[in-house]
Design a protein around this motif. Structure first.
Motif, PDB file in Angstrom:
ATOM      1  N   GLU A 174    -101.452 -68.692 -68.972  1.00 31.14           N
ATOM      2  CA  GLU A 174    -101.270 -69.470 -68.050  1.00 31.14           C
ATOM      3  C   GLU A 174    -101.491 -69.512 -67.067  1.00 31.14           C
ATOM      4  O   GLU A 174    -101.242 -69.728 -65.297  1.00 31.14           O
ATOM      5  N   ARG A 175    -100.752 -68.121 -66.741  1.00 28.84           N
ATOM      6  CA  ARG A 175    -100.511 -66.848 -64.802  1.00 28.84           C
ATOM      7  C   ARG A 175    -101.479 -65.815 -65.223  1.00 28.84           C
ATOM      8  O   ARG A 175    -100.277 -64.949 -66.255  1.00 28.84           O
ATOM      9  N   ILE A 176    -102.177 -65.201 -64.304  1.00 33.03           N
ATOM     10  CA  ILE A 176    -101.937 -63.909 -63.902  1.00 33.03           C
ATOM     11  C   ILE A 176    -100.951 -63.253 -63.097  1.00 33.03           C
ATOM     12  O   ILE A 176    -101.709 -63.809 -61.844  1.00 33.03           O
ATOM     13  N   SER A 177    -100.488 -62.208 -62.661  1.00 34.02           N
ATOM     14  CA  SER A 177     -99.945 -61.049 -62.089  1.00 34.02           C
ATOM     15  C   SER A 177     -99.970 -60.470 -61.967  1.00 34.02           C
ATOM     16  O   SER A 177    -100.342 -59.770 -62.783  1.00 34.02           O
ATOM     17  N   LEU A 178    -100.416 -59.862 -60.524  1.00 35.75           N
ATOM     18  CA  LEU A 178     -99.967 -58.616 -60.115  1.00 35.75           C
ATOM     19  C   LEU A 178     -99.008 -57.499 -60.911  1.00 35.75           C
ATOM     20  O   LEU A 178     -97.773 -58.348 -61.181  1.00 35.75           O
ATOM     21  N   VAL A 179     -98.483 -56.094 -60.525  1.00 33.65           N
ATOM     22  CA  VAL A 179     -97.717 -55.850 -61.023  1.00 33.65           C
ATOM     23  C   VAL A 179     -96.254 -56.414 -60.102  1.00 33.65           C
ATOM     24  O   VAL A 179     -95.472 -56.458 -59.875  1.00 33.65           O
ATOM     25  N   SER A 180     -96.805 -55.883 -58.891  1.00 34.60           N
ATOM     26  CA  SER A 180     -95.947 -55.743 -57.667  1.00 34.60           C
ATOM     27  C   SER A 180     -95.410 -58.082 -57.874  1.00 34.60           C
ATOM     28  O   SER A 180     -94.702 -58.327 -57.600  1.00 34.60           O
ATOM     29  N   SER A 181     -96.670 -58.780 -57.753  1.00 38.68           N
ATOM     30  CA  SER A 181     -96.185 -60.488 -57.729  1.00 38.68           C
ATOM     31  C   SER A 181     -95.407 -60.360 -59.436  1.00 38.68           C
ATOM     32  O   SER A 181     -94.387 -61.755 -59.946  1.00 38.68           O
ATOM     33  N   PHE A 182     -95.488 -59.687 -60.349  1.00 37.13           N
ATOM     34  CA  PHE A 182     -94.755 -59.801 -61.390  1.00 37.13           C
ATOM     35  C   PHE A 182     -93.447 -59.927 -61.874  1.00 37.13           C
ATOM     36  O   PHE A 182     -92.193 -60.882 -62.276  1.00 37.13           O
TER      37      PHE A 182
END
Length: 392
Positions: free
Chosen positions: A145-153
């Motif tokens: 449902e969502r894909i994050s970058l490591v930073s936004s994760f």
């Protein structure tokens, strides 16, 4: 059971890291700080940086688990079922050559992709990693449902909600239109269907996202007033942390040498990267990576200076600037910028010299060649140096 925090798969191209390892690492750090008596209530705001190009895939329904995590449990225990991809592709991965080729072809070629996103297609860049997951495991992509970058994760963990991707880290994905600061429809469509919804809207790198999750107030004693600021990538964070200004240039002399600079009017090229500036959203930063960095300098030190940096420095000081016209380009391994390999020596008549230079000439040829290459490629990206070396 990782090596240096990563799994190197059997094909030697695929490199991943377990998502829950990162969450558990955060748990361990905060628990150590708590046991040492750190006063979390004094923290007014919190931000951070993550390795560029890594990506995290949240399974459908995970937002509710993240938002309602029990403060009685370490976070990694609450989130153990939240990821549709348990091992995240990271910056070291080079398994997406076919996806890169397809993306460049879809938008009209490598230079066209560069003019849109600031970089040609790179195997580690997130758009190509998403395309690989979609093509090989479409059911996994549908469950995401969502894909994050490591930073936004990492920001999401503190926020208790899905944090947006910031402009600066987002421009290392081959997906963001760096001029308009929006996702490129043509790039998204070339990678996977419905991708824009899974990425969310990108935001300026200095945005305030909201207050810290109640989880941290209850478990560690953070103030509910503590604000979470958007996280960004490690390279943009270096530009911000070193307080670079327009015209400044910074060089990291590592195993690979990295050059980054603040730039007003970039000219995206097939070599190097143009990213959105994390400090000023209306300007840009350029990034160049040279694979033959300190390992090449160490090799010449061993060959020409008995393995001694002192002897190496003395030899460098004993020769004149310009090296009497003798110049060398030294690539033990295939270089990134430019794509070349081998040792290439030239004398003052611009004749290619096959044999070695005298040791002190070799040392200066290496150093001057490396730094001339950095300047030349920086200028290709729009950096300007005056006659007297003053910033412009």
């Amino acid at each position: 059971r990782t090596q240096g925090g990563v799994y190197i798969h059997n094909d030697r191209l695929t490199v991943t890291s377990p998502v829950l390892m990162w969450v558990k690492a955060l748990d361990m750090i905060l628990e150590k700080m708590k046991s040492s008596g750190f006063n979390f209530s004094q923290v007014r705001a919190l931000s951070g940086a993550g390795q560029q190009h890594g990506s995290v895939y949240w399974k459908k329904g995970s937002i509710h688990i993240l938002k309602n995590a029990s403060s009685e449990l370490p976070l990694h225990q609450s989130l153990k079922t939240c990821f549709s991809v348990s091992n995240s592709p990271i910056w070291m991965d080079s398994s997406t050559a076919s996806q890169c080729s397809s993306l460049e072809k879809a938008v009209g070629g490598a230079q066209r992709l560069t003019s849109i996103t600031g970089s040609r297609a790179y195997e580690r860049f997130t758009g190509n990693q998403i395309a690989k997951i979609y093509s090989q495991n479409p059911e996994v992509y549908v469950q995401t449902e969502r894909i994050s970058l490591v930073s936004s994760f990492a920001a999401s963990l503190f926020l208790g909600a899905y944090a947006p991707i910031d402009y600066s880290d987002g421009s290392g994905m081959n997906l963001l239109q760096i001029w308009e600061k929006v996702w490129s429809t043509s790039c998204l469509d070339a990678c996977a269907p419905g991708l824009e919804e899974k990425l969310g809207c990108p935001i300026p790198s200095h945005s305030i996202l909201g207050p810290i999750s109640p989880y941290y107030c209850q478990r560690y004693g953070f103030s509910p007033e503590c604000k979470i600021i958007a996280f960004t990538g490690d390279n943009p964070a270096s530009l911000a942390g070193m307080r670079l200004e327009e015209g400044d240039i910074a060089i990291s002399l590592g195993t690979s040498d990295t050059l980054f600079l603040w730039i007003q009017e970039p000219t995206p090229a097939l070599e190097g990267h143009i990213l959105c500036n994390p400090v000023d959203s209306q300007t840009y930063m350029a990034l160049l990576c040279f694979k033959n960095g300190s390992l090449m300098r160490e090799r010449i030190r061993n060959d020409c200076a008995s393995g001694s940096w002192d002897e190496f420095s003395e030899a460098l000081s004993s020769t004149v600037a310009g090296n009497n016209g003798n110049l060398g380009f030294y690539f033990d391994v295939m270089e990134i910028t430019p794509e070349a390999v081998g040792i290439h020596r030239f004398n003052r008549e611009n004749q290619k010299v096959v044999s070695d230079f005298p040791k002190e000439v070799e040392i200066r040829a290496l150093i001057e060649g490396q730094f001339m290459a950095k300047r030349i490629h920086a200028e290709k990206l729009g950096y300007k140096v005056s006659k007297y070396g003053e910033k412009l």
